[in-house]
Motif scaffolding. Structure first.
Motif, PDB file in Angstrom:
ATOM      1  N   LYS A 185       0.923  -1.105  -0.019  1.00  0.00           N
ATOM      2  CA  LYS A 185       0.113   0.103   0.121  1.00  0.00           C
ATOM      3  C   LYS A 185       0.722   1.280  -0.037  1.00  0.00           C
ATOM      4  O   LYS A 185       0.737   2.427  -0.490  1.00  0.00           O
ATOM      5  CB  LYS A 185      -0.949  -0.012   1.222  1.00  0.00           C
ATOM      6  CG  LYS A 185      -2.121  -0.959   0.960  1.00  0.00           C
ATOM      7  CD  LYS A 185      -3.027  -0.866   2.084  1.00  0.00           C
ATOM      8  CE  LYS A 185      -2.698  -1.640   3.275  1.00  0.00           C
ATOM      9  NZ  LYS A 185      -3.719  -1.709   4.616  1.00  0.00           N
ATOM     10  N   ALA A 188       2.539   1.439  -3.371  1.00  0.00           N
ATOM     11  CA  ALA A 188       1.730   1.814  -4.517  1.00  0.00           C
ATOM     12  C   ALA A 188       1.334   3.242  -4.327  1.00  0.00           C
ATOM     13  O   ALA A 188       1.341   4.082  -5.343  1.00  0.00           O
ATOM     14  CB  ALA A 188       0.349   1.083  -4.365  1.00  0.00           C
ATOM     15  N   GLY A 247      -3.218   0.639  -7.456  1.00  0.00           N
ATOM     16  CA  GLY A 247      -1.749   1.273  -7.903  1.00  0.00           C
ATOM     17  C   GLY A 247      -0.703   0.351  -7.825  1.00  0.00           C
ATOM     18  O   GLY A 247       0.381   0.767  -8.145  1.00  0.00           O
ATOM     19  N   ALA A 248      -0.982  -0.939  -7.096  1.00  0.00           N
ATOM     20  CA  ALA A 248       0.306  -1.602  -6.922  1.00  0.00           C
ATOM     21  C   ALA A 248       0.621  -2.342  -8.378  1.00  0.00           C
ATOM     22  O   ALA A 248      -0.221  -2.895  -9.125  1.00  0.00           O
ATOM     23  CB  ALA A 248      -0.246  -2.801  -5.981  1.00  0.00           C
ATOM     24  N   ARG A 472       2.916   1.449 -14.065  1.00  0.00           N
ATOM     25  CA  ARG A 472       2.171   1.173 -12.945  1.00  0.00           C
ATOM     26  C   ARG A 472       0.587   0.905 -13.278  1.00  0.00           C
ATOM     27  O   ARG A 472      -0.194   0.501 -12.485  1.00  0.00           O
ATOM     28  CB  ARG A 472       2.438   1.975 -11.563  1.00  0.00           C
ATOM     29  CG  ARG A 472       3.737   2.041 -11.069  1.00  0.00           C
ATOM     30  CD  ARG A 472       3.839   3.101 -10.059  1.00  0.00           C
ATOM     31  NE  ARG A 472       3.724   4.276 -10.298  1.00  0.00           N
ATOM     32  CZ  ARG A 472       2.586   4.895 -10.383  1.00  0.00           C
ATOM     33  NH1 ARG A 472       1.672   4.362  -9.346  1.00  0.00           N
ATOM     34  NH2 ARG A 472       2.188   6.416 -10.307  1.00  0.00           N
TER      35      ARG A 472
END
Length: 477
Positions: A185, A188, A247-248, A472
């Motif tokens: 988290k 990201a 977003g990871a 990403r």
């Protein structure tokens, strides 16, 4: 006046391969023109004749371990793998101009303290350019999580984690999944990427116990311990975790099995930014090679697998789940590489940074008909893109660093340890390659020419990195 012109070769550029001249001023590529156009003007201090050669951007090896602890079997002692100057010198001889190593971040030491200590080890001690991943291991304290955003923004944009301790006698590597979730988290949110060594710890440790109980402890049984089921379970688990973190992006290191390939491919098909790295060991050796004399020299963790896995890895390099071919370099003397002979004490890593480019050209372009662009992608530009170095690295383009390598088809040879510059052995002894670098240029300076090293350990620069948004957002490479 230009400092340097490379003229007469076939240059592999982002838009394709073509006969062009490349002009260099300072450390950058500043001009690209039709073949003969730049040189004919006589506007350079030196013109390098690349006639008959393939001109490529310098190789990028995204997975190197310098000064990495290597335990002595049966003793509470460790030695260190070769330092940056030794490995980077060999890299330049082989046409690699950029390496990425790791900052070990144990939980008992402050994150910034670990970074500063690692930077001191590398400063003025690397012949080529380099970047550093962060290696988070064990139980990351809240203090680490608190300063991780600042470290990512400072250019340490990739964070590695293990899902296993690898060996029963080496505890403290594995990061629990809840902690991986928390780190993902943060990574990201800060625009970084996570590099994952994924094996199922329960399966691996169960197999160690099983084989030791059955007295089948020889290293030739390694593929039973670090097995394809472990890769299947661990890859799918950590990938699903990342898919649930907005977003990871994941970079799965040293993919070794068809099951790992399938897990990455399925997530990419769902639109998630998952990337795969394999090693030239896995592409050219299988578990059968453990049975050869000195078979430990072919090993790295996870284990070599089987013919069907190797076939899946090769298929995945053809615009599939594998984007980069690295080395997992752990350079050490042969006596150290062979010191362990059990499933629980065999030395991992390999000595491979120097022959990587020539080996991959041979097996990709010469033997399998891959395009020059695909070869460059898998050995240079894809890793540069994923790791936030492109187009500074991994490209022959105006504005890019003038990292330029001339591969000479007339210099093909049989690889011998005596001709290399890493250590006293090579796992590639006797392999025939169809090219070899004749000149390696680092940021506009000729670093190796005619077998002579012209660079110095002060030439290498640290490369802060920022991962591109496109990397990403989707599987962009």
């Amino acid at each position: 006046m230009l400092d340097l012109i490379v003229s007469g070769g076939i240059a592999v550029m982002p838009e394709g391969a073509a006969a062009v001249d490349i002009g260099v001023a300072g450390e950058k590529i500043v001009a690209i023109g039709a073949s003969g156009a730049l040189g004919a003007a006589g506007a350079a201090q030196r013109v390098v004749d690349a006639t008959g050669q393939i001109v490529i951007p310098g190789g990028v090896d995204p997975h190197i371990h310098c000064l990495s602890p290597i335990p002595f079997p049966g003793r509470n002692e460790e030695m260190l793998s070769a330092p940056p100057d030794q490995v980077s010198r060999a890299a330049l001889y082989g046409g690699t101009t950029t390496m990425l190593d790791f900052v070990d971040c144990p939980p008992e030491i402050g994150l910034q303290q670990s970074i500063e200590a690692r930077r001191r080890q590398w400063a003025g001690a690397c012949y080529c350019d380099y970047g550093l991943h962060l290696l988070v291991r064990g139980k990351p304290p809240l203090e680490h999580l608190g300063v991780l955003p600042e470290a990512i923004q400072a250019g340490y944009a990739s964070v590695k984690m293990f899902t296993t301790n690898i060996r029963p006698n080496r505890q403290g590597r594995m990061v629990q999944f809840g902690d991986i979730w928390e780190v993902l988290k943060i990574v990201a949110k800060q625009g970084g990427i996570a590099a994952i060594h994924a094996e199922d710890n329960d399966i691996v440790m169960h197999m160690y116990e099983k084989l030791i109980r059955e007295d089948r402890v020889g290293f030739e049984n390694m593929a039973e311990v670090h097995n394809t089921l472990s890769e299947d379970l661990s890859f799918n688990r950590v990938i699903r975790l990342a898919e649930n973190v907005e977003g990871a992006a994941l970079y799965m290191v040293h993919v070794s099995a068809a099951t790992g390939v399938a897990a990455i491919a399925q997530s990419r098909a769902r639109g998630f930014p998952m990337y795969g790295e394999t090693l030239h060991q896995y592409l050219l050796y299988t578990a059968e090679d453990y049975k050869r004399p000195g078979g430990q020299m072919f090993h790295t963790y996870p284990s070599l697998k089987f013919a069907k896995d190797q076939a899946a890895l090769w298929a995945a390099t053809n615009h599939g789940a594998i984007q980069a071919i690295a080395t997992d370099e752990v350079c050490c003397p042969l006596k150290v590489k062979l010191q362990g002979n059990r499933i629980d004490d065999t030395t991992g890593g390999n000595s491979g940074v120097e022959p990587r480019m020539a080996l991959m050209y041979t097996h990709m372009v010469s033997k399998r008909g891959y395009s020059l662009a695909d070869f460059v992608g898998l050995t240079s530009s894809n890793a540069a893109k994923i790791m936030g170095l492109y187009p500074r690295k991994g490209a022959l383009a105006i504005g890019s660093d003038a990292d330029i390598v001339l591969l000479d088809p007339r210099a093909g040879r049989v690889i011998r340890k005596e001709d290399l510059h890493e250590t006293d052995y090579t796992p590639w002894e006797g392999h025939e390659v169809t090219v070899w670098p004749s000149i390696t240029i680092l940021r506009g300076k000729i670093a190796v020419e005619g077998g002579q090293l012209l660079a110095t350990p002060a030439d290498g620069q640290f490369l802060p990195r920022k991962i591109g948004d496109e990397i990403r957002a989707r599987p962009a490479v």
